[in-house]
Design a protein around this motif. Sequence first.
Motif, short mmCIF file in Angstrom:
data_model
loop_
_atom_site.label_atom_id
_atom_site.label_comp_id
_atom_site.label_asym_id
_atom_site.label_seq_id
_atom_site.Cartn_x
_atom_site.Cartn_y
_atom_site.Cartn_z
N ALA A 203 0.86 -1.12 -0.04
CA ALA A 203 -0.14 -0.03 0.05
C ALA A 203 0.84 1.16 -0.17
O ALA A 203 1.96 1.26 0.51
CB ALA A 203 -0.94 -0.07 1.03
N ASP A 204 0.24 2.45 -0.52
CA ASP A 204 0.99 3.67 -0.59
C ASP A 204 0.96 4.14 0.80
O ASP A 204 0.18 3.69 1.77
CB ASP A 204 0.16 4.47 -1.50
CG ASP A 204 1.11 5.83 -1.59
OD1 ASP A 204 0.84 6.92 -1.26
OD2 ASP A 204 1.62 5.77 -3.13
N SER A 205 1.86 5.25 0.93
CA SER A 205 1.82 5.64 2.38
C SER A 205 0.94 6.82 2.71
O SER A 205 0.60 7.32 3.67
CB SER A 205 3.33 6.32 2.70
OG SER A 205 3.75 7.23 1.72
N ARG B 46 -4.32 4.94 -0.78
CA ARG B 46 -4.60 3.74 -0.11
C ARG B 46 -6.08 3.38 -0.36
O ARG B 46 -6.48 2.25 -0.55
CB ARG B 46 -4.17 3.53 1.32
CG ARG B 46 -2.92 3.34 1.69
CD ARG B 46 -2.64 3.07 3.26
NE ARG B 46 -3.29 3.83 3.98
CZ ARG B 46 -2.39 4.88 4.61
NH1 ARG B 46 -0.96 4.95 4.48
NH2 ARG B 46 -3.01 5.70 5.61
N TRP C 152 -7.99 -0.12 -1.65
CA TRP C 152 -9.01 -0.76 -0.63
C TRP C 152 -10.06 -1.15 -1.75
O TRP C 152 -10.80 -2.14 -1.91
CB TRP C 152 -9.40 0.22 0.30
CG TRP C 152 -8.39 0.37 1.34
CD1 TRP C 152 -8.70 1.60 2.09
CD2 TRP C 152 -7.34 -0.15 1.95
NE1 TRP C 152 -7.45 1.62 3.06
CE2 TRP C 152 -6.71 0.57 2.67
CE3 TRP C 152 -6.65 -1.23 1.35
CZ2 TRP C 152 -5.56 0.37 3.46
CZ3 TRP C 152 -5.47 -1.44 1.85
CH2 TRP C 152 -4.74 -0.87 3.01
N PHE D 211 0.64 -2.96 4.11
CA PHE D 211 -0.59 -2.06 4.37
C PHE D 211 -0.15 -0.59 4.41
O PHE D 211 -1.12 0.20 4.56
CB PHE D 211 -1.61 -2.92 5.26
CG PHE D 211 -2.30 -4.30 4.70
CD1 PHE D 211 -3.24 -4.13 4.02
CD2 PHE D 211 -1.63 -5.46 4.98
CE1 PHE D 211 -3.70 -5.42 3.43
CE2 PHE D 211 -1.95 -6.34 4.56
CZ PHE D 211 -3.31 -6.53 3.67
N ASN D 212 0.90 -0.53 5.05
CA ASN D 212 1.42 1.06 5.48
C ASN D 212 0.20 1.68 6.30
O ASN D 212 0.16 3.01 6.34
CB ASN D 212 1.41 1.79 4.10
CG ASN D 212 2.97 2.09 3.98
OD1 ASN D 212 3.57 2.34 4.81
ND2 ASN D 212 3.29 1.95 2.70
N PHE E 30 -8.92 1.77 6.68
CA PHE E 30 -8.61 0.62 6.75
C PHE E 30 -9.45 -0.51 7.57
O PHE E 30 -9.98 -1.45 7.02
CB PHE E 30 -7.17 0.50 7.37
CG PHE E 30 -6.41 -1.09 7.33
CD1 PHE E 30 -6.41 -1.59 5.93
CD2 PHE E 30 -5.76 -1.49 8.57
CE1 PHE E 30 -5.96 -2.93 6.02
CE2 PHE E 30 -5.21 -2.75 8.00
CZ PHE E 30 -5.10 -3.55 6.89
#
Length: 151
Positions: free
Chosen positions: A21-23, A28, A32, A51-52, A74
């Motif tokens: 996942a991107d930060s 993100r 998802w 998942f960051n 998340f």
Amino acid sequence: MSLKFWHPQLLVPFDAAAVHADSTVEARRGLWDGLLSCNPGDLPWIIVGDFNVILEPEEKRGGRLFRVAEARDFVEFMSSAGLVDGGYSGSNITWCNNRHGRARIWKRLDRLLLNTACLDVHLAVAVSHLARYPSDHAPLLMAVSTRLDGK
């Protein structure tokens, strides 16, 4: 990356996805949404990777304090997808920024998620957090087996 696995001892095939996942929260959200579109429904589904994002304060040491709002997207994704954290063995931290002193931050960014269908077809899924040296992330060792005893 998403793969479908089938084995003669399984009642049904299962899907597994590996993610990084991107930060940023905004980026993100795209991941998802993409994962939700790949949800196999009633079939077993495992997602593993970076998942960051952390879910609770105990998954972080150093840096600014954890805010529940950081994990909201998340948690909503996990709920919408019917996923739960698969647990782990090993260190509770999987990432470090490798800075020194007060600038050092530790987090559990890497994890394994699974849906309840994995339990329904007697899949035993385990993940171990291995030593992260020399990387900033701990490699995850995932093991998937059938539970022939039906428990």
